[in-house]
Design an enzyme around this catalytic site. Structure first.
Site, short mmCIF file in Angstrom:
data_model
loop_
_atom_site.label_atom_id
_atom_site.label_comp_id
_atom_site.label_asym_id
_atom_site.label_seq_id
_atom_site.Cartn_x
_atom_site.Cartn_y
_atom_site.Cartn_z
N CYS A 1 1.40 3.35 -1.30
CA CYS A 1 1.46 1.88 -1.21
C CYS A 1 0.56 1.33 -0.09
O CYS A 1 -0.51 0.80 -0.36
CB CYS A 1 2.91 1.41 -0.97
SG CYS A 1 4.03 1.82 -2.33
N ARG A 2 1.01 1.46 1.16
CA ARG A 2 0.32 0.78 2.24
C ARG A 2 -1.04 1.38 2.59
O ARG A 2 -2.03 0.64 2.73
CB ARG A 2 1.20 0.73 3.49
CG ARG A 2 2.40 -0.18 3.33
CD ARG A 2 3.42 0.06 4.43
NE ARG A 2 4.00 1.40 4.30
CZ ARG A 2 4.81 1.94 5.18
NH1 ARG A 2 5.13 1.28 6.27
NH2 ARG A 2 5.31 3.14 4.97
N SER A 3 -1.10 2.71 2.79
CA SER A 3 -2.39 3.26 3.24
C SER A 3 -3.48 3.18 2.17
O SER A 3 -4.65 2.94 2.53
CB SER A 3 -2.24 4.67 3.83
OG SER A 3 -1.75 5.59 2.90
N CYS B 1 0.31 6.30 6.05
CA CYS B 1 1.67 5.78 5.86
C CYS B 1 2.56 6.95 5.47
O CYS B 1 2.22 8.11 5.71
CB CYS B 1 1.70 4.64 4.85
SG CYS B 1 1.23 5.09 3.17
N ASP C 1 7.06 -1.60 5.01
CA ASP C 1 7.08 -0.79 3.79
C ASP C 1 7.50 -1.67 2.60
O ASP C 1 8.60 -2.20 2.59
CB ASP C 1 8.08 0.35 4.01
CG ASP C 1 8.17 1.29 2.82
OD1 ASP C 1 7.51 1.02 1.80
OD2 ASP C 1 8.91 2.28 2.93
N ASN D 1 1.56 7.60 1.06
CA ASN D 1 0.15 7.47 0.65
C ASN D 1 0.04 6.92 -0.78
O ASN D 1 -0.89 7.27 -1.52
CB ASN D 1 -0.59 8.81 0.80
CG ASN D 1 -2.10 8.72 0.64
OD1 ASN D 1 -2.75 9.66 0.19
ND2 ASN D 1 -2.71 7.61 1.01
P1 4NP Z 1 4.04 4.01 1.51
O1 4NP Z 1 5.35 3.58 0.72
O2 4NP Z 1 4.51 4.85 2.67
O3 4NP Z 1 3.49 2.71 1.92
O4 4NP Z 1 3.18 4.77 0.54
C1 4NP Z 1 6.38 4.45 0.33
C2 4NP Z 1 6.19 5.30 -0.71
C3 4NP Z 1 7.23 6.13 -1.12
C4 4NP Z 1 8.43 6.08 -0.48
C5 4NP Z 1 8.61 5.22 0.59
C6 4NP Z 1 7.57 4.42 1.00
N1 4NP Z 1 9.49 6.90 -0.91
O5 4NP Z 1 10.55 6.87 -0.29
O6 4NP Z 1 9.33 7.63 -1.91
#
Ligand code: 4NP
Length: 156
Positions: free
Chosen positions: A16-18, A11, A126, A14
């Protein structure tokens, strides 16, 4: 080429989703008795070594999966040879992964939702700016994808 399946979930952050996809898939693979290498990474990877977002940890924990020990890392060129499958959580992640794919890549690169029946080509949204419901939605999606992925790997 690895001698057993090796899956990398990717993602943006790294956090939340992954990591949730990694936790859900590890639990499902263990339950299925499938030997598979599993990891996750981010295309951004701004804070290497950080733990998953507290909300992602809490969501996984509610479902009996501990992801507290996972650490943020960025996708790197060798991943395209070390893993058989690199699975992107959304379309931006997929485009970013394809941008850095080296010429000698052996990994198959695709969207994770391709493994959810009826959801091929879709993104896993997201949840970062959402709340508990958005995190729960991700858990449901990555769990469904884990089931489909295990079926696909068993047929391999
Ligand atoms: P992820 O979520 O890609 O699922 O880990 C996010 C984590 C951080 C951010 C956006 C999405 N950010 O903008 O900091």
């Amino acid at each position: 080429m690895p001698d057993r399946p090796a899956v990398l979930f990717v993602c943006l952050g790294n956090i939340c989703r992954s990591p949730m996809a990694e936790g859900a898939f590890r639990a499902a693979a263990e339950a299925a008795g499938l030997e598979v290498t599993i990891d996750s990474a981010g295309t951004g990877g701004w804070h290497p070594g950080s733990s998953p977002d507290q909300r992602a940890q809490a969501t996984a924990k509610r479902h009996g999966v501990d992801i507290s020990g996972l650490k943020v890392r960025k996708v790197r060129a060798e991943d395209f040879r070390r893993f058989t499958h690199i699975l992107a959580l959304d379309h931006a992640n997929l485009a970013d992964v394809l941008d850095i794919r080296p010429a000698d890549a052996t990994a198959q690169v695709r969207l994770l939702a391709d493994y959810i029946p009826g959801r091929a080509g879709e993104a896993i949204a997201d949840p970062y700016y959402g709340g508990p419901a958005e995190f729960e939605r991700v858990w449901v999606d990555v769990t469904a994808a884990a089931t489909g992925l295990i079926e696909a790997l068993k047929r391999r």
